[in-house]
Design a protein around this motif. Structure first.
Motif, short mmCIF file in Angstrom:
data_model
loop_
_atom_site.label_atom_id
_atom_site.label_comp_id
_atom_site.label_asym_id
_atom_site.label_seq_id
_atom_site.Cartn_x
_atom_site.Cartn_y
_atom_site.Cartn_z
N ASP A 30 0.71 -1.12 -0.13
CA ASP A 30 -0.07 -0.17 0.13
C ASP A 30 0.81 1.08 -0.03
OD1 ASP A 30 -1.67 2.03 0.42
OD2 ASP A 30 -2.87 1.07 2.30
N PRO A 31 1.33 1.86 -1.33
CA PRO A 31 2.09 3.01 -1.31
C PRO A 31 1.68 4.01 -0.72
CG PRO A 31 1.88 1.83 -3.59
CD PRO A 31 1.00 1.25 -2.54
N GLY A 32 0.37 4.26 -0.38
CA GLY A 32 -0.05 5.40 0.39
C GLY A 32 -0.33 5.45 1.78
N PHE A 33 0.06 4.42 2.45
CA PHE A 33 -0.06 3.86 3.73
C PHE A 33 0.37 4.97 4.87
CE2 PHE A 33 0.86 1.85 7.87
CZ PHE A 33 -0.40 1.45 8.07
N PHE A 34 1.51 5.35 4.91
CA PHE A 34 2.04 6.37 5.78
C PHE A 34 1.60 7.49 5.38
CE2 PHE A 34 5.09 2.73 6.00
CZ PHE A 34 5.14 2.49 7.32
N LYS A 35 1.38 8.18 4.18
CA LYS A 35 0.80 9.41 3.92
C LYS A 35 -0.51 9.47 4.40
CE LYS A 35 3.50 11.29 -0.22
NZ LYS A 35 3.91 10.03 -0.85
N ARG A 36 -1.46 8.69 4.24
CA ARG A 36 -2.58 8.74 4.96
C ARG A 36 -2.61 8.86 6.18
NH1 ARG A 36 -3.98 4.63 1.69
NH2 ARG A 36 -4.05 3.10 3.61
N LEU A 37 -1.71 8.14 6.90
CA LEU A 37 -1.72 8.30 8.23
C LEU A 37 -1.12 9.66 8.93
CD1 LEU A 37 -0.50 4.89 9.86
CD2 LEU A 37 -2.59 5.55 9.64
N VAL A 38 -0.37 10.35 8.14
CA VAL A 38 0.08 11.50 8.50
C VAL A 38 -0.94 12.59 8.81
CG1 VAL A 38 1.53 13.52 7.69
CG2 VAL A 38 2.43 11.23 7.76
N GLY A 39 -1.89 12.38 7.63
CA GLY A 39 -3.16 13.26 7.49
C GLY A 39 -3.98 13.29 9.07
N GLN A 40 -4.27 11.99 9.50
CA GLN A 40 -5.18 12.04 10.41
C GLN A 40 -5.41 10.39 10.96
OE1 GLN A 40 -9.00 13.20 9.11
NE2 GLN A 40 -9.76 13.95 11.41
N GLN A 41 -5.51 10.46 12.32
CA GLN A 41 -5.84 8.91 12.78
C GLN A 41 -7.31 9.13 13.06
OE1 GLN A 41 -4.54 7.89 16.68
NE2 GLN A 41 -4.42 9.79 17.64
N ARG A 42 -8.04 8.03 12.60
CA ARG A 42 -9.46 7.78 13.10
C ARG A 42 -9.52 6.35 13.59
NH1 ARG A 42 -12.53 11.24 10.08
NH2 ARG A 42 -11.55 12.28 8.33
N PRO A 43 -8.88 6.33 14.88
CA PRO A 43 -9.26 4.77 15.51
C PRO A 43 -10.87 4.87 16.02
CG PRO A 43 -7.97 6.16 17.10
CD PRO A 43 -8.17 6.87 15.62
N GLU A 44 -11.30 3.57 15.96
CA GLU A 44 -12.67 3.62 16.28
C GLU A 44 -12.43 2.86 17.76
OE1 GLU A 44 -15.35 2.03 13.52
OE2 GLU A 44 -15.22 3.98 12.98
N TYR A 45 -11.16 2.33 18.15
CA TYR A 45 -11.04 1.60 19.46
C TYR A 45 -10.26 2.28 20.59
CZ TYR A 45 -12.73 -1.87 16.10
OH TYR A 45 -13.27 -2.44 15.00
N LEU A 46 -10.45 2.31 21.81
CA LEU A 46 -9.50 2.45 22.65
C LEU A 46 -9.16 1.35 23.29
CD1 LEU A 46 -7.76 4.17 24.73
CD2 LEU A 46 -9.89 4.78 25.94
#
Ligand code: ZN
Length: 212
Positions: A30-46
């Protein structure tokens, strides 16, 4: 004299190499994996779990970076006076708006055993005090176990149930429910020997919670 004598830096070189291999592996699928994470985190779980190195949160539930907000401490406690835990909880609920809080204990927990073995270790004895309270509140049930390991494993479960109640009765969580925010608090226990999670079926999804 070098105070670092005896420290094996080759071990850390191995970790750095592992890291490069891991990052390359992620990018390969997934070449865009880290780029996407830099933008925002959207975890559904704590995840609120134990610091034990054998219970790596993301790994045992198969989640990638960005998918779970994680708080770990000795014996997976959620003490209502602990600013660290409370900060994590409020951020997860108010800002990230996680849908599920997972309180995850594990059988064979050294923190649970240390809480009730009567030995003195220092500061951690204070940290583990809430577990002694749980043990005291359930002393008749626990005394019925003839096998020490089974008794401690039951205490692991009872501790999770108490921490679920702590989370569910917290004002941040109560306020989230009052404004209609979907949020469930669950209690799980992980088995080191099988790698499997057991749901204790103590999920709370809203409303006032007894702290007793
Ligand atoms: Zn533990």
């Amino acid at each position: 004299m070098n105070s670092n004598q005896g420290v094996d830096h080759l071990m850390l070189d191995q970790l750095k190499q592992n890291n490069r291999t891991w990052a390359e592996g992620k990018l390969a699928v997934d070449p865009g994996f880290f780029k996407r994470l830099v933008g925002q985190q959207r975890p559904e779980y704590l995840w609120i779990g134990c610091s034990d190195s054998r219970v790596p949160a993301n790994e045992i539930v198969g989640l990638d970076p960005g998918e779970m907000f994680v708080h770990r401490n000795v014996a997976n406690l959620a003490p209502p006076q602990d600013a660290n835990y409370l900060s994590v909880l409020q951020f997860a609920v108010d800002v990230l708006k996680v849908k599920h809080v997972l309180v995850v204990g594990h059988y064979g927990c050294g923190g649970i055993a240390a809480a009730v073995d009567g030995e003195r270790r220092g500061l951690v004895d204070h940290w583990l005090h809430p577990i002694r309270e749980v043990a005291h509140d359930h002393k008749d049930e626990l005394a019925a176990y003839t096998d020490d390991r089974e008794r401690l494993n039951r205490l692991c479960e009872l501790n999770v149930i108490r921490q679920v109640r702590n989370v569910a009765s917290d004002v941040f969580v109560q306020d989230a429910w009052a404004r209609g925010q979907p949020l469930a608090v669950h209690g799980w226990v992980y088995s080191l020997s099988s790698g499997l999670i057991t749901d204790l079926n103590v999920t709370v999804t809203g409303g006032p919670v007894s702290t007793g």
